[in-house]
Design an enzyme around this catalytic site. Structure first.
Site, short mmCIF file in Angstrom:
data_model
loop_
_atom_site.label_atom_id
_atom_site.label_comp_id
_atom_site.label_asym_id
_atom_site.label_seq_id
_atom_site.Cartn_x
_atom_site.Cartn_y
_atom_site.Cartn_z
N MET A 136 -0.53 25.82 53.14
CA MET A 136 -0.50 27.13 52.49
C MET A 136 -0.88 28.19 53.53
O MET A 136 -1.92 28.09 54.17
CB MET A 136 -1.50 27.20 51.33
N HIS A 189 12.11 25.60 45.40
CA HIS A 189 10.65 25.43 45.28
C HIS A 189 10.18 26.05 43.96
O HIS A 189 10.46 27.21 43.67
CB HIS A 189 9.99 26.13 46.47
N ASP A 239 6.87 26.87 41.60
CA ASP A 239 5.41 27.00 41.61
C ASP A 239 4.87 26.82 40.20
O ASP A 239 5.10 27.65 39.32
CB ASP A 239 5.03 28.37 42.17
N SER A 272 11.40 30.06 46.74
CA SER A 272 10.49 29.91 45.61
C SER A 272 10.95 30.85 44.49
O SER A 272 11.04 32.07 44.69
CB SER A 272 9.07 30.28 46.02
N MET A 300 0.05 23.52 41.18
CA MET A 300 -1.24 24.19 41.39
C MET A 300 -1.99 24.11 40.08
O MET A 300 -2.19 25.11 39.37
CB MET A 300 -1.00 25.65 41.82
N ASP A 308 4.16 27.55 53.17
CA ASP A 308 4.35 28.32 51.93
C ASP A 308 3.43 29.54 51.92
O ASP A 308 2.20 29.38 51.94
CB ASP A 308 4.04 27.40 50.74
N GLY A 309 4.04 30.73 51.87
CA GLY A 309 3.26 31.95 51.72
C GLY A 309 3.50 32.95 52.83
O GLY A 309 3.23 32.68 54.00
N GLY A 310 4.08 34.08 52.46
CA GLY A 310 4.27 35.16 53.44
C GLY A 310 5.32 34.86 54.49
O GLY A 310 5.33 35.50 55.55
N HIS A 352 5.63 22.33 43.21
CA HIS A 352 4.33 22.55 43.85
C HIS A 352 3.32 22.72 42.72
O HIS A 352 3.28 23.77 42.08
CB HIS A 352 4.46 23.80 44.74
N GLY A 412 -1.43 31.33 44.27
CA GLY A 412 -1.58 32.02 42.99
C GLY A 412 -0.56 33.12 42.78
O GLY A 412 -0.17 33.40 41.66
N PHE A 413 -0.12 33.74 43.86
CA PHE A 413 0.77 34.90 43.72
C PHE A 413 1.81 34.93 44.84
O PHE A 413 1.55 34.45 45.94
CB PHE A 413 -0.05 36.20 43.75
N GLY A 414 2.94 35.55 44.52
CA GLY A 414 3.95 35.76 45.55
C GLY A 414 3.66 37.05 46.31
O GLY A 414 2.74 37.81 45.96
N MET A 474 1.71 26.77 37.92
CA MET A 474 0.32 27.25 37.94
C MET A 474 -0.27 27.22 36.52
O MET A 474 0.42 27.59 35.57
CB MET A 474 0.28 28.70 38.44
N GLY A 534 9.56 33.18 48.87
CA GLY A 534 9.80 33.75 47.55
C GLY A 534 10.27 35.19 47.67
O GLY A 534 11.45 35.51 47.50
C1 DX5 Z 1 1.97 31.00 46.13
C2 DX5 Z 1 3.15 30.11 45.92
C3 DX5 Z 1 4.30 30.43 46.77
C4 DX5 Z 1 4.87 31.79 46.61
C5 DX5 Z 1 5.35 32.23 47.95
O1 DX5 Z 1 0.91 30.51 45.39
O2 DX5 Z 1 2.80 28.76 46.18
O3 DX5 Z 1 5.33 29.44 46.70
O4 DX5 Z 1 5.91 31.87 45.70
O5 DX5 Z 1 5.76 33.52 47.84
P1 DX5 Z 1 6.03 34.48 49.07
O6 DX5 Z 1 7.10 33.84 49.91
O7 DX5 Z 1 6.46 35.71 48.39
O8 DX5 Z 1 4.72 34.62 49.82
ZN ZN Z 2 4.49 27.25 46.34
#
Ligand code: DX5
Ligand code: ZN
Length: 224
Positions: free
Chosen positions: A136, A32, A34, A7, A67, A174-176, A65, A141-143, A36, A196
């Site tokens: 998810m 990927h 994002d 991402s 959002m 996606d996420g963490g 993606h 919303g955030f990385g 937003m 990401g």
């Molecule tokens: C969060 C995004 C993710 C994000 C993942 O809203 O959809 O794609 O970039 O980031 P990491 O891998 O850092 O959790």
């Molecule tokens: Zn994403």
């Protein structure tokens, strides 16, 4: 097959082409993006112009993606800009079937996304028309947020339903996703791994991608 989808949210936006190239050299096979809007999620990121520029900078498929509220209004613009895969949130679509068919009518792969609080059951009527389902594992919303382990059972459930119903969507997470969590998401059934912070947060994106893919492939081998 396991695929890594870095991402760009955690990349250096002034060096996107270079960073995406490095991730590709490390084995990433999808990028990927994002998108937003500051309404559906409490953050704003990029729109079609960045997709268009990245389209020229890489041959890898671009996974957008969305959002955003009212995705139908913007889908044609993202297609025009060069999106190859496009996913929309179940929670953002009043007419989910229509929106997914709109994506498909543009010859994009169509994905549906669920937030951590949304059950897999909410997707039962669209699983036969989607190309992929994105689970998810953080609130969007955030990385660089912490992985939510209670989302794992949704990946296994999606794999089970796919088997039972003879469907062929792919399962994305996606996420963490990091070296600490990649094995468990793969064992749960995730096949497309968005990452990401773990790819672009620090160090060399090429090596980070290689390390993640190696760990994911090992976990996939243990599964069978
Ligand atoms: C969060 C995004 C993710 C994000 C993942 O809203 O959809 O794609 O970039 O980031 P990491 O891998 O850092 O959790
Ligand atoms: Zn994403």
């Amino acid at each position: 097959m396991i695929e890594l989808a870095p991402s760009i949210l955690s990349a250096d936006f002034a060096r996107l082409a270079e960073q995406v190239r490095a991730a590709g050299e490390g084995g990433a096979s999808v990028i990927h993006l994002d998108i937003m809007d500051g309404h559906f999620v409490p953050n704003m990121t990029i729109g079609p112009p960045v997709v268009k520029s990245l389209r020229k900078a890489t041959k890898l498929p671009l996974d957008c993606h969305l959002m955003i509220e009212n995705p139908d209004q913007y889908i044609p613009e993202f297609v025009e800009a060069g999106a190859n895969w496009m996913s929309v949130h179940q929670e953002a679509c009043r007419h989910l079937n229509r929106t997914l068919n709109l994506i498909k009518s543009h010859y994009c792969l169509a994905g549906v996304v669920i937030n951590p609080a949304t059950p897999v059951d909410a997707l039962s009527e669209v699983l036969d028309i989607v190309d992929y389902v994105l689970v998810m594992s953080v609130n969007p919303g955030f990385g660089a947020q912490k992985f939510i382990p209670s989302t794992l059972h949704k990946m296994s459930r999606l794999a089970e339903i796919r088997n039972q119903r003879g469907l062929n969507y792919r399962i994305e997470v996606d996420g963490g996703v990091s070296l600490d969590t990649v094995s468990e998401v793969v064992r749960a059934g995730a096949e497309i791994l968005v990452a990401g912070n773990a790819v672009f947060g620090k160090g060399d994106p090429k090596k980070n991608a290689q390390d993640l893919l190696r760990a994911a492939t090992e976990a996939a081998l243990q599964k069978v």
